[in-house]
Design an enzyme around this catalytic site. Structure first.
Site, PDB file in Angstrom:
ATOM      1  N   HIS A 226      42.371  53.417 -36.086  1.00  0.00           N
ATOM      2  CA  HIS A 226      40.965  53.781 -36.347  1.00  0.00           C
ATOM      3  C   HIS A 226      40.227  52.522 -36.857  1.00  0.00           C
ATOM      4  O   HIS A 226      39.803  52.455 -38.005  1.00  0.00           O
ATOM      5  CB  HIS A 226      40.913  54.910 -37.374  1.00  0.00           C
ATOM      6  CG  HIS A 226      39.613  55.665 -37.403  1.00  0.00           C
ATOM      7  ND1 HIS A 226      38.559  55.368 -36.559  1.00  0.00           N
ATOM      8  CD2 HIS A 226      39.200  56.703 -38.169  1.00  0.00           C
ATOM      9  CE1 HIS A 226      37.556  56.208 -36.825  1.00  0.00           C
ATOM     10  NE2 HIS A 226      37.918  57.013 -37.782  1.00  0.00           N
TER      11      HIS A 226
ATOM     12  N   CYS B 270      38.417  58.265 -45.684  1.00  0.00           N
ATOM     13  CA  CYS B 270      37.628  58.171 -44.457  1.00  0.00           C
ATOM     14  C   CYS B 270      36.857  59.457 -44.179  1.00  0.00           C
ATOM     15  O   CYS B 270      35.883  59.442 -43.449  1.00  0.00           O
ATOM     16  CB  CYS B 270      38.526  57.810 -43.285  1.00  0.00           C
ATOM     17  SG  CYS B 270      39.755  59.059 -42.899  1.00  0.00           S
TER      18      CYS B 270
ATOM     19  N   ARG C  29      37.174  58.363 -28.255  1.00  0.00           N
ATOM     20  CA  ARG C  29      38.049  58.987 -29.267  1.00  0.00           C
ATOM     21  C   ARG C  29      39.001  59.901 -28.518  1.00  0.00           C
ATOM     22  O   ARG C  29      38.580  60.854 -27.855  1.00  0.00           O
ATOM     23  CB  ARG C  29      37.229  59.778 -30.285  1.00  0.00           C
ATOM     24  CG  ARG C  29      38.090  60.697 -31.126  1.00  0.00           C
ATOM     25  CD  ARG C  29      37.376  61.312 -32.301  1.00  0.00           C
ATOM     26  NE  ARG C  29      37.142  60.328 -33.333  1.00  0.00           N
ATOM     27  CZ  ARG C  29      36.870  60.632 -34.612  1.00  0.00           C
ATOM     28  NH1 ARG C  29      36.803  61.903 -34.988  1.00  0.00           N
ATOM     29  NH2 ARG C  29      36.669  59.697 -35.491  1.00  0.00           N
TER      30      ARG C  29
ATOM     31  N   ARG D 226      29.958  53.048 -42.034  1.00  0.00           N
ATOM     32  CA  ARG D 226      30.307  53.192 -40.620  1.00  0.00           C
ATOM     33  C   ARG D 226      29.121  52.765 -39.752  1.00  0.00           C
ATOM     34  O   ARG D 226      29.281  52.070 -38.748  1.00  0.00           O
ATOM     35  CB  ARG D 226      30.653  54.660 -40.288  1.00  0.00           C
ATOM     36  CG  ARG D 226      31.912  55.202 -40.917  1.00  0.00           C
ATOM     37  CD  ARG D 226      33.161  54.569 -40.333  1.00  0.00           C
ATOM     38  NE  ARG D 226      33.266  54.723 -38.892  1.00  0.00           N
ATOM     39  CZ  ARG D 226      33.785  55.786 -38.277  1.00  0.00           C
ATOM     40  NH1 ARG D 226      34.284  56.777 -38.978  1.00  0.00           N
ATOM     41  NH2 ARG D 226      33.870  55.836 -36.949  1.00  0.00           N
TER      42      ARG D 226
ATOM     43  N   GLN E 193      36.625  52.657 -38.593  1.00  0.00           N
ATOM     44  CA  GLN E 193      36.657  53.152 -39.963  1.00  0.00           C
ATOM     45  C   GLN E 193      37.101  52.039 -40.912  1.00  0.00           C
ATOM     46  O   GLN E 193      36.547  51.867 -42.005  1.00  0.00           O
ATOM     47  CB  GLN E 193      37.618  54.340 -40.071  1.00  0.00           C
ATOM     48  CG  GLN E 193      37.721  54.896 -41.472  1.00  0.00           C
ATOM     49  CD  GLN E 193      36.432  55.550 -41.939  1.00  0.00           C
ATOM     50  OE1 GLN E 193      35.896  56.417 -41.279  1.00  0.00           O
ATOM     51  NE2 GLN E 193      35.912  55.116 -43.089  1.00  0.00           N
TER      52      GLN E 193
ATOM     53  N   ASP F 195      44.296  59.702 -46.913  1.00  0.00           N
ATOM     54  CA  ASP F 195      43.786  60.405 -45.726  1.00  0.00           C
ATOM     55  C   ASP F 195      44.524  61.740 -45.639  1.00  0.00           C
ATOM     56  O   ASP F 195      45.519  61.954 -46.350  1.00  0.00           O
ATOM     57  CB  ASP F 195      44.019  59.542 -44.472  1.00  0.00           C
ATOM     58  CG  ASP F 195      43.371  60.123 -43.215  1.00  0.00           C
ATOM     59  OD1 ASP F 195      42.469  60.989 -43.338  1.00  0.00           O
ATOM     60  OD2 ASP F 195      43.781  59.732 -42.104  1.00  0.00           O
TER      61      ASP F 195
HETATM   62  N1  NVA Z   1      43.865  60.789 -39.722  1.00  0.00           N
HETATM   63  C1  NVA Z   1      42.701  61.591 -39.439  1.00  0.00           C
HETATM   64  C2  NVA Z   1      41.464  60.740 -39.540  1.00  0.00           C
HETATM   65  C3  NVA Z   1      40.184  61.493 -39.297  1.00  0.00           C
HETATM   66  C4  NVA Z   1      38.975  60.598 -39.328  1.00  0.00           C
HETATM   67  C5  NVA Z   1      42.821  62.201 -38.059  1.00  0.00           C
HETATM   68  O1  NVA Z   1      43.274  61.500 -37.136  1.00  0.00           O
HETATM   69  O2  NVA Z   1      42.511  63.373 -37.896  1.00  0.00           O
HETATM   70  N1   CP Z   2      36.063  59.277 -40.579  1.00  0.00           N
HETATM   71  C1   CP Z   2      35.790  59.731 -39.356  1.00  0.00           C
HETATM   72  O1   CP Z   2      36.121  59.124 -38.342  1.00  0.00           O
HETATM   73  O2   CP Z   2      35.084  60.896 -39.345  1.00  0.00           O
HETATM   74  P1   CP Z   2      34.777  61.818 -38.078  1.00  0.00           P
HETATM   75  O3   CP Z   2      36.080  62.420 -37.643  1.00  0.00           O
HETATM   76  O4   CP Z   2      33.818  62.845 -38.606  1.00  0.00           O
HETATM   77  O5   CP Z   2      34.174  60.977 -36.986  1.00  0.00           O
END
Ligand code: NVA
Ligand code: CP
Length: 305
Positions: A130, A261, A103, A289, A133, A221
């Site tokens: 992502h 998500c 990540r 997930r 997800q 989101d």
């Molecule tokens: N768009 C959000 C998704 C978090 C799971 C982010 O990138 O922070």
């Molecule tokens: N939806 C998601 O990826 O959650 P986290 O940021 O908690 O991993």
């Protein structure tokens, strides 16, 4: 399937069906006390340059349930955080591990890691994509609506990583996609190019009400993603009106489900009332997930050797 899962573009419709079939089976079997120990003795390294609740816990638990183990590797504690090149990190980790989940911010870093690693690399979220997800999202849609092909998805909000991956994933499996995104916050150009090859099945709109009309699935989101904290105030202004609320829900199909998500910001991209009314599907989505990633891990990591 390809060696890596870096973006939804990496998966064909058949790949997605195979992952979701295995995920459904694993979910059912877990509930009935039957274990799948496809990954005995295997280790997944999990590199995190951003925070996480669901991704970390579901990958770690998933590896444990499959008979393997997972290592949490904070980028701050790795030499990569002090400038060791990604290509060297990739080659070293390939000598120890059976797979890497990462990540981070730049998609480029994940692509470079995958190119130099001999083991599978899984994108656990970048600024662009992502995919893990979205596999859970598609699993939830199929579970709740008994179909993917022909299902109408509406996404309201930022043209971010979730919007990018949902658009590609939903179109790939035969859904139609209507996006309501304010001007200046469109999805990635490569996603728009791909989406426009689907003709009428894809619409990029500026009006959430138009996008919501008749939708079977409504997704949203956060307005400011990880790394965009400094833009939060400006984004609150730009996204005012791009909210999933009762007015929007009234325009959707009566059976419409809501996906988020998580984490959610109640009062911004979704009202507390809509969130709570659809908490069952939203938390199924979070649970899925685990199952969807166990399927991906089984397929990618047991393919090695
Ligand atoms: N768009 C959000 C998704 C978090 C799971 C982010 O990138 O922070
Ligand atoms: N939806 C998601 O990826 O959650 P986290 O940021 O908690 O991993």
């Amino acid at each position: 399937m390809k060696k890596d899962l870096l973006r939804m573009h990496d998966l064909t419709k058949e790949d997605v069906a195979g992952i979701l079939d295995l995920a459904d089976q694993m979910k059912y079997d877990l509930r009935h006390g039957r274990a799948h120990r496809h990954l005995e003795g295997k280790t997944l390294g999990m590199i995190f340059e951003k925070a996480s609740t669901r991704t970390r816990v579901s990958f770690e638990t998933g590896m444990y349930q499959l008979g393997g183990q997972a290592l949490f590797l904070s980028a701050n504690d790795l030499q990569i955080g002090r400038g060791e090149p990604v290509e060297d990190t990739a080659r070293v980790l390939s000598r120890y591990l059976d797979g890497i989940m990462i990540r981070t911010f730049a998609q480029r870093e994940v692509e470079d890691l995958a190119r130099h690693a001999s083991i599978p690399v899984i994108n656990g979220l970048t600024d662009l994509a992502h995919p893990c997800q979205v596999l859970a999202d598609l699993m939830t849609v199929r579970e709740r609506l008994s179909a993917l092909s022909g299902v109408a998805l509406c996404y309201i909000g930022d043209g971010n990583n979730m919007c990018n991956s949902l658009t590609v994933g939903a179109l790939t499996v035969g859904m139609s996609v209507s996006l309501a995104v304010p001007a200046g916050y469109d999805p990635a150009p490569e996603v728009l190019t791909f989406a426009r090859t689907f003709g009428d099945r894809f619409r990029l709109l500026r009006d959430p009400r138009e996008a919501a009309r008749g939708a079977d699935v409504v997704a949203t989101d956060v307005w400011a993603s990880m790394g965009q904290e400094a833009e939060a105030a400006a984004r609150r202004q730009a996204f005012a009106g791009f909210q999933v609320n009762d007015d929007v829900m009234a325009l959707c199909a009566p059976h419409a489900i809501v996906l988020h998500c998580l984490p959610a910001h109640r009062g911004e991209e979704i009202t507390a009332a809509v969130f709570e009314a659809h908490a069952d599907s939203i938390f199924d989505e979070a649970e899925n997930r685990l199952h969807a990633q166990k399927a991906v891990l089984s397929l990618l990591l047991s393919a090695k050797n």
